[in-house]
Enzyme design. Structure first.
Site, PDB file in Angstrom:
ATOM      1  CG  HIS A  92      -0.290   0.056   2.542  1.00 24.43           C
ATOM      2  ND1 HIS A  92       0.153   1.236   3.113  1.00 24.43           N
ATOM      3  CD2 HIS A  92       0.007  -0.914   3.452  1.00 24.43           C
ATOM      4  CE1 HIS A  92       0.676   0.989   4.304  1.00 24.43           C
ATOM      5  NE2 HIS A  92       0.614  -0.311   4.530  1.00 24.43           N
ATOM      6  CB  CYS A 122       1.339  -3.719   5.451  1.00 21.48           C
ATOM      7  SG  CYS A 122      -0.215  -4.600   5.753  1.00 21.48           S
TER       8      CYS A 122
END
Length: 391
Positions: free
Chosen positions: A286, A305
């Site tokens: 992301h 992440c």
């Protein structure tokens, strides 16, 4: 790639054709072969006595004079980062040696500035024996997955230890960018999956671990924390709840009846886009509003992440290749401010890997620090005495 390994091995033994069996089992992946040649090179260096250690000292900048310079010159010559110099005994940190240091920095994931500071000195002083062992560990890692990855004509690779993302499309290198990965106590897991869709202007639902360890303690100290941060408290039926109406002193993480959601916007923790491959780790790629962190060398800052430095370029690359979606269409989607999901016409494989010796670069092998301290366990297993499985 063998459907029945036991039967294949048995036939080879019965027909006395071990050569064919070995040929079938041998890894022929180009990255693996490059690692194997590197191992041969470094074993040769080790047999010749390795290289000298460089003493710690003040930061050394181009043009300065220092008694360590001749030692640094010999050290870099040992690994062919430096060719023959006219004055091998000079104490001056001159242009030729500066370029050699820059080449060394590039190969070891260090800022390429030609300055010899603690990070460069630390990398210079990793012994030849340690490098040999490090290459052996990563050859083992390559054996685990090289064959299956090579079969993929389209592939996104993230090297956690190298802090980069690399994209291969239609069998050709397409693009690379820097990434931020998980802190040592929030390790990014190693696994493979497929990117199925891209979401623009995403919301962020805070994962249970972060909720339990970070958000709930803050709420007990300050019930207005969620409101101040712009987060929504959402009940199971989707209705928004006023955080001030909840007794946070008696509300625990177990059986927590709400979701904490950050709405789309420039401050959203996921930025403006996320690349989704739903998995049990709740890990994905992301954007991020914390752009300044990409200026760091060791970028282990996330909760697990992978944050992408240029996510819009990445979206343009994948959606242009799969969906023929233009950058203008992407920009219009982002500008709308609406949460929008775009399914890829065909998923793209993604491999989240951990290589501290990396063969994927076209300009040669690169070495990275073992940020998660994983190499030692693999090396111990490689060095252990073989033990047949119990029957």
């Amino acid at each position: 790639p063998m459907e029945n390994a036991v039967r294949t091995i048995s036939i080879a033994l019965e027909t006395n054709d071990l050569a064919s069996l070995i040929a079938l089992a041998r890894v022929d992946d180009p990255g693996y072969l490059k690692l194997r040649e590197t191992l041969k090179t470094y074993r040769g260096i080790l047999e010749r006595g390795g290289w000298p250690s460089v003493s710690a000292g003040a930061v050394l900048k181009p043009g300065m004079t220092d008694a360590r310079v001749p030692v640094i010159r010999r050290r870099l010559a040992a690994t062919a980062d430096l060719g023959n110099e006219a004055d091998a005994s000079s104490d001056v940190y001159g242009p030729g040696l500066v370029e050699a240091v820059k080449a060394f920095q590039k190969r070891h994931g260090i800022d390429i500035d030609g300055i010899i500071g603690p990070a460069v000195t630390r990398a210079l002083n990793v012994s030849a024996k340690q490098r040999v062992d490090q290459i052996r560990v990563n050859l083992e890692r390559a054996r685990w997955g090289a064959r299956s990855l090579r079969r993929q004509k389209d592939l996104v690779v993230v090297n956690i230890a190298g802090f980069y993302l690399l994209t291969v499309l239609d069998g050709q290198f397409a693009w690379t960018t820097e990434v931020i990965t998980g802190r040592p106590y929030h390790k990014t897991p190693v696994f493979t999956d497929r990117i199925r869709y891209i979401e623009f202007n995403p919301t962020w639902t805070i994962p249970p671990g972060i909720l339990r360890n970070e958000i709930l303690p803050k709420l007990r100290n300050d019930p207005g924390y969620l409101t101040a941060k712009g987060y929504d408290l959402v009940a199971g039926n989707g209705a928004k709840v006023n955080p001030a109406s909840v007794n946070w002193q008696t509300t625990g993480a177990r059986g927590f009846p709400y979701r904490v959601v950050q709405p789309p916007g420039p401050k959203n923790a996921l930025g403006l886009v996320k690349f989704m491959f739903p998995n049990k780790y709740n890990v994905y790629l992301h954007d991020t509003p914390s752009r300044q962190l990409f200026g760091k060398t060791g970028r282990a800052f996330s909760h697990g992440c992978v944050r992408v430095k240029d996510p819009m370029k990445f979206a343009e690359l994948l959606l242009g290749y799969r969906n023929r979606m233009t950058r203008q269409q992407i920009d219009q989607t982002v500008a709308s401010g609406r949460r929008t999901r775009v399914n890829l016409s065909k998923p793209i494989p993604v491999a989240i890997m951990y290589w501290t010796v990396d063969p994927l670069w076209q300009d040669g092998i690169r070495f990275y620090e073992d940020v998660y301290r994983r190499d030692g366990k693999v090396l111990k297993a490689l060095n252990a005495k073989f033990r047949p499985a119990a029957r």
